[in-house]
Enzyme design. Structure first.
Site, PDB file in Angstrom:
ATOM      1  N   ARG A  35      -8.008   3.096  -4.518  1.00 30.92           N
ATOM      2  CA  ARG A  35      -6.821   2.886  -3.732  1.00 30.92           C
ATOM      3  C   ARG A  35      -6.544   1.644  -4.123  1.00 30.92           C
ATOM      4  O   ARG A  35      -7.185   0.694  -4.880  1.00 30.92           O
ATOM      5  CB  ARG A  35      -7.010   3.222  -2.445  1.00 30.92           C
ATOM      6  CG  ARG A  35      -8.368   2.925  -1.781  1.00 30.92           C
ATOM      7  CD  ARG A  35      -9.043   1.403  -1.736  1.00 30.92           C
ATOM      8  NE  ARG A  35      -8.024   0.657  -1.135  1.00 30.92           N
ATOM      9  CZ  ARG A  35      -7.766  -0.701  -1.544  1.00 30.92           C
ATOM     10  NH1 ARG A  35      -8.856  -1.225  -2.324  1.00 30.92           N
ATOM     11  NH2 ARG A  35      -7.046  -1.559  -1.113  1.00 30.92           N
ATOM     12  N   GLY A  36      -5.440   1.156  -3.718  1.00 25.04           N
ATOM     13  CA  GLY A  36      -4.909  -0.051  -4.203  1.00 25.04           C
ATOM     14  C   GLY A  36      -3.943   0.141  -5.373  1.00 25.04           C
ATOM     15  O   GLY A  36      -4.081   0.978  -6.215  1.00 25.04           O
ATOM     16  N   ALA A  37      -2.327  -0.309  -5.105  1.00 27.45           N
ATOM     17  CA  ALA A  37      -1.602   0.042  -5.928  1.00 27.45           C
ATOM     18  C   ALA A  37      -1.713  -0.059  -7.599  1.00 27.45           C
ATOM     19  O   ALA A  37      -1.762   1.084  -8.455  1.00 27.45           O
ATOM     20  CB  ALA A  37      -0.316  -0.687  -5.695  1.00 27.45           C
ATOM     21  N   GLN A  94      -9.941  -1.162   5.213  1.00 27.02           N
ATOM     22  CA  GLN A  94     -10.369  -1.863   3.946  1.00 27.02           C
ATOM     23  C   GLN A  94     -10.849  -3.215   3.992  1.00 27.02           C
ATOM     24  O   GLN A  94     -11.246  -3.658   2.972  1.00 27.02           O
ATOM     25  CB  GLN A  94      -8.926  -1.757   3.071  1.00 27.02           C
ATOM     26  CG  GLN A  94      -8.548  -0.440   2.551  1.00 27.02           C
ATOM     27  CD  GLN A  94      -7.543   0.307   3.630  1.00 27.02           C
ATOM     28  OE1 GLN A  94      -7.602  -0.124   4.929  1.00 27.02           O
ATOM     29  NE2 GLN A  94      -6.618   1.162   3.392  1.00 27.02           N
ATOM     30  N   ASP A 116       2.811  -2.660  -2.229  1.00 27.01           N
ATOM     31  CA  ASP A 116       2.687  -1.522  -3.062  1.00 27.01           C
ATOM     32  C   ASP A 116       3.903  -1.305  -3.761  1.00 27.01           C
ATOM     33  O   ASP A 116       3.896  -0.348  -4.576  1.00 27.01           O
ATOM     34  CB  ASP A 116       2.552  -0.585  -1.809  1.00 27.01           C
ATOM     35  CG  ASP A 116       0.904  -0.548  -1.549  1.00 27.01           C
ATOM     36  OD1 ASP A 116       0.399  -1.201  -0.803  1.00 27.01           O
ATOM     37  OD2 ASP A 116       0.043   0.277  -2.269  1.00 27.01           O
TER      38      ASP A 116
HETATM   39  O1  MRU Z   1      -3.789   2.476   0.917  1.00 29.88           O
HETATM   40  P1  MRU Z   1      -4.235   1.560   0.215  1.00 29.88           P
HETATM   41  O2  MRU Z   1      -5.606   0.905   0.494  1.00 29.88           O
HETATM   42  O3  MRU Z   1      -4.133   1.942  -1.269  1.00 29.88           O
HETATM   43  O4  MRU Z   1      -3.301   0.200   0.281  1.00 29.88           O
HETATM   44  C1  MRU Z   1      -3.468  -0.886  -0.646  1.00 29.88           C
HETATM   45  C2  MRU Z   1      -2.679  -1.878  -0.285  1.00 29.88           C
HETATM   46  O5  MRU Z   1      -1.829  -1.728   0.706  1.00 29.88           O
HETATM   47  C3  MRU Z   1      -2.646  -3.366  -1.008  1.00 29.88           C
HETATM   48  O6  MRU Z   1      -2.594  -4.238  -0.104  1.00 29.88           O
HETATM   49  C4  MRU Z   1      -1.700  -3.156  -1.983  1.00 29.88           C
HETATM   50  O7  MRU Z   1      -1.998  -2.088  -2.663  1.00 29.88           O
HETATM   51  C5  MRU Z   1      -1.998  -4.248  -2.973  1.00 29.88           C
HETATM   52  S1  MRU Z   1      -3.615  -4.082  -3.753  1.00 29.88           S
HETATM   53  C6  MRU Z   1      -3.556  -5.160  -5.058  1.00 29.88           C
END
Ligand code: MRU
Length: 345
Positions: A57-59, A198, A239
């Site tokens: 996960r994480g963009a 997270q 994201d």
């Molecule tokens: O739902 P997730 O854990 O994928 O959400 C991730 C986030 O909101 C992060 O803050 C975002 O993707 C930036 S990650 C470098």
């Protein structure tokens, strides 16, 4: 904790996902911090499942994963357009996912008439370029972001924006790393980040590994902390950043931005330009992923709410551009008014 040399790495840094010998090695983020499990994925369906269930996960990390997923699809002789559609449909908000898939499809279109071996090599090279560029962007972001912080800085952050959320190194977390290396960072206050935790599970895991001082806070403690005059900046990832600067990030980011404005604390969005979506004019047009109400009612199988309770569980919220002091990217720090209409950044 698993031995460092058993963890995936790319360009010399810890990476949540890498492509190796016809398959993907992936740190299963749903098992952290209790267990460090490295999965071996060899089918596109497994990659799609891993993104959907947030094993990765994480963009930026899901963008890199999808790029490797397309390489895997090609290796398996699958129809690449269908593979792209499957992966694109896994999570809607992070624009890096669609961005990486489109980049891979462009390479496929350009090279598809070459020999199978040349096409495969070109696709893998493109996926690795996406990965390497993300790490390089994060290092540059770290330098720009650290320059914004005063000495002895105390910082609030949310979610996980570290190596785990990216190709490696991290975005907002990359700024923390760079500031720590420069000796400027006194304390990090990561929000635990309900409901998927997270912050508590992943950011705390990374902060411990990197020996960065921190005190975990419940999401509701951020206001009290700011009121004590203890905080110099809020750093959050993104994201999807719309053309006008409105930024979607983990649910709870918007209220941090309002609290920061109230207390006169700078609030920075930290993201690579691959997270900027010039085709989305403003935040109202960003699709917000709705996740299962079980994540709120019974997180990690532990039921807090009574049987029969219902929940509303958006994974992200949108922080309006007017609350954002600056958007830190690998090309420098953008200041309001934000205008990303012409190309990324
Ligand atoms: O739902 P997730 O854990 O994928 O959400 C991730 C986030 O909101 C992060 O803050 C975002 O993707 C930036 S990650 C470098």
């Amino acid at each position: 904790m698993m031995r460092e040399d058993r963890l995936p790495s790319f360009d010399g840094v810890f990476a949540p996902v890498v492509y190796r010998d016809g398959g993907i090695d992936m740190v299963d983020q749903t098992a952290l911090p209790e267990r460090t499990v490295v999965l071996r994925l060899t089918e596109v369906a497994e990659v799609a499942e891993a993104i959907r269930t947030m094993r990765v996960r994480g963009a930026p990390a899901i963008g890199v994963t999808a790029a490797y997923g397309l390489v895997l699809g090609l290796e398996r002789g699958e129809d690449l357009i269908r593979v792209a559609d499957t992966l694109r449909g896994t999570r809607p908000t992070a624009v890096n996912l669609a961005w990486a898939i489109d980049r891979m499809l462009e390479t496929f279109e350009r090279r598809k008439d070459e020999s199978a071996a040349d096409l495969r090599a070109a696709m893998l090279a493109e996926a690795r370029r996406i990965h390497a560029e993300d790490i390089a962007a994060n290092r540059a972001i770290g330098r720009y972001g650290a320059d914004l912080l005063p000495n002895d800085a105390s910082v609030v952050t949310i979610c996980n924006t570290g190596a785990l959320a990216t190709g490696g190194y991290g975005t907002a977390y990359g700024v923390l790393r760079a500031a720590h290396e420069a000796g400027k960072l006194a304390m990090v206050y990561p929000c635990e980040t309900r409901p998927r935790l997270q912050g508590a599970r992943l950011t705390a895991w990374e902060l411990l590994r990197d020996r960065i001082p921190f005190r975990l806070i419940v999401d509701g403690a951020a206001g009290a902390l700011m009121a004590k005059g203890k905080i110099d900046a809020v750093l959050a990832g993104a994201d999807r950043i719309a053309a006008n600067g409105d930024s979607a990030n983990k649910i709870g980011t918007y209220q941090l931005a309002i609290l920061a404005r109230h207390h006169g604390i700078p609030f920075y969005i930290v993201a690579p330009t691959s997270t900027i979506d010039p085709d989305t004019p403003d935040g109202a047009r960003i699709e917000i992923e709705q996740r299962s109400e079980d994540e709120v009612l019974a997180p990690y199988g532990c039921r807090f709410a009574p049987e029969g309770a219902a929940a509303w569980n958006p994974a992200f919220d949108v922080t309006p551009a007017e609350l954002i002091t600056g958007i830190v990217t690998e090309r420098g720090v953008f200041r309001p008014p934000y205008r990303f209409e012409e190309g990324r950044g």
